[in-house]
Design an enzyme around this catalytic site. Structure first.
Site, mmCIF file in Angstrom:
data_model
loop_
_atom_site.group_PDB
_atom_site.id
_atom_site.type_symbol
_atom_site.label_atom_id
_atom_site.label_comp_id
_atom_site.label_asym_id
_atom_site.label_seq_id
_atom_site.Cartn_x
_atom_site.Cartn_y
_atom_site.Cartn_z
ATOM 1 N N HIS A 48 -40.123 10.838 1.940
ATOM 2 C CA HIS A 48 -39.712 12.355 0.543
ATOM 3 C C HIS A 48 -40.855 12.838 0.266
ATOM 4 O O HIS A 48 -42.163 12.209 -0.494
ATOM 5 C CB HIS A 48 -38.697 12.066 0.396
ATOM 6 C CG HIS A 48 -37.668 11.003 0.188
ATOM 7 N ND1 HIS A 48 -35.938 11.664 0.056
ATOM 8 C CD2 HIS A 48 -37.321 9.652 0.705
ATOM 9 C CE1 HIS A 48 -34.908 10.349 0.360
ATOM 10 N NE2 HIS A 48 -35.886 9.174 0.898
ATOM 11 N N GLU A 130 -40.612 8.521 -2.483
ATOM 12 C CA GLU A 130 -41.117 10.126 -2.876
ATOM 13 C C GLU A 130 -42.837 9.894 -2.869
ATOM 14 O O GLU A 130 -42.966 9.393 -3.919
ATOM 15 C CB GLU A 130 -40.328 10.008 -4.477
ATOM 16 C CG GLU A 130 -38.538 9.913 -3.820
ATOM 17 C CD GLU A 130 -37.935 11.889 -3.631
ATOM 18 O OE1 GLU A 130 -38.908 12.261 -3.019
ATOM 19 O OE2 GLU A 130 -36.789 11.434 -3.071
ATOM 20 N N HIS A 166 -37.136 12.204 5.599
ATOM 21 C CA HIS A 166 -35.845 12.763 5.514
ATOM 22 C C HIS A 166 -35.237 13.972 6.218
ATOM 23 O O HIS A 166 -34.106 13.645 6.962
ATOM 24 C CB HIS A 166 -35.415 13.154 3.786
ATOM 25 C CG HIS A 166 -35.041 13.452 3.008
ATOM 26 N ND1 HIS A 166 -34.168 13.431 2.222
ATOM 27 C CD2 HIS A 166 -33.371 12.346 3.311
ATOM 28 C CE1 HIS A 166 -33.488 13.090 1.520
ATOM 29 N NE2 HIS A 166 -32.710 12.829 2.455
ATOM 30 N N ASP A 176 -37.725 17.831 2.898
ATOM 31 C CA ASP A 176 -39.208 16.818 3.477
ATOM 32 C C ASP A 176 -38.885 15.678 4.633
ATOM 33 O O ASP A 176 -38.034 15.015 5.020
ATOM 34 C CB ASP A 176 -38.870 16.099 1.680
ATOM 35 C CG ASP A 176 -37.955 15.809 1.619
ATOM 36 O OD1 ASP A 176 -36.844 15.245 1.962
ATOM 37 O OD2 ASP A 176 -37.406 14.410 0.928
HETATM 38 ZN ZN LIG Z 1 -36.265 13.715 0.014
#
Ligand SMILES: [Zn+2]
Length: 192
Positions: A48, A130, A166, A176
């Protein structure tokens, strides 16, 4: 020379401990997680990007969001985040430092409505990473280094079948890690 904690020097080998925490990460435990359903093998890594406010880096607001302590009055865009309960297993900041918010053995709340190869609910069987970033801005070299070291550790520990964005598991809803993420570069680092 001592490496800064949570930043991966080249050829770093991190282990995932028996409780699912990565040795190279600074722990920042989030309350936002659950138990993985029985017999759900961890087979997917989901990448992400996130920045708060969008396109701005630093400030610690992502960490605050994952810990349910973000002051949503600080920026107009934070209004949408009130009552939101989310997390990822890992967060890689712009300087390459690695934070871990949820044990890899637990189910983090990063994918939302999602499906991969016909199987829905990707949080059940995935690990969410992330990267502090946005769809419009290139990621930092040290973020790729840390990501590669982390992926190597996860590949060693779990029967990971795929590393996906994602956007691939929530098409039309998520974009993303975005067009600036260099998949080829990650692959090259993983082959080093
Ligand atoms: Zn995401």
């Amino acid at each position: 020379m001592l490496a800064k904690q949570g930043v991966a020097p080249k050829n770093t080998h991190w282990a995932i401990d028996q409780d699912g925490w990565c040795a190279g990460a600074t722990q920042l435990p989030s309350p936002n997680y659950g138990v993985r359903p029985a017999a759900s093998e961890i087979s997917l890594i989901v990448l992400h990007n996130i920045s708060l406010p969008a396109g701005q880096f630093g400030g610690g607001y992502i960490q605050d969001l994952f810990l349910n302590r973000l002051n949503c009055d600080l920026h107009p865009s934070f209004n949408d985040l009130r009552e939101l309960k989310v997390s990822a297993h890992f967060l890689i900041l712009r300087d390459g430092s690695l934070l871990q918010c949820v044990s890899t053995l637990a189910r983090a709340w990063h994918a939302g409505v999602s499906a991969f190869e016909g199987r829905s609910g990707c949080n059940d069987f995935s690990i969410g990473i992330e990267l502090e970033g946005s769809d419009e801005i290139a990621f930092e070299a040290q973020q790729y280094q840390t990501l590669a070291a982390l992926c190597r550790a996860l590949l060693q520990r779990f029967a990971i079948q795929h590393i996906v964005g994602h956007n691939e598991i929530a098409p039309g809803r998520k974009t993303d890690p975005g067009p600036c993420f260099d998949w080829q570069h990650l692959q090259t680092l993983l082959q080093d």
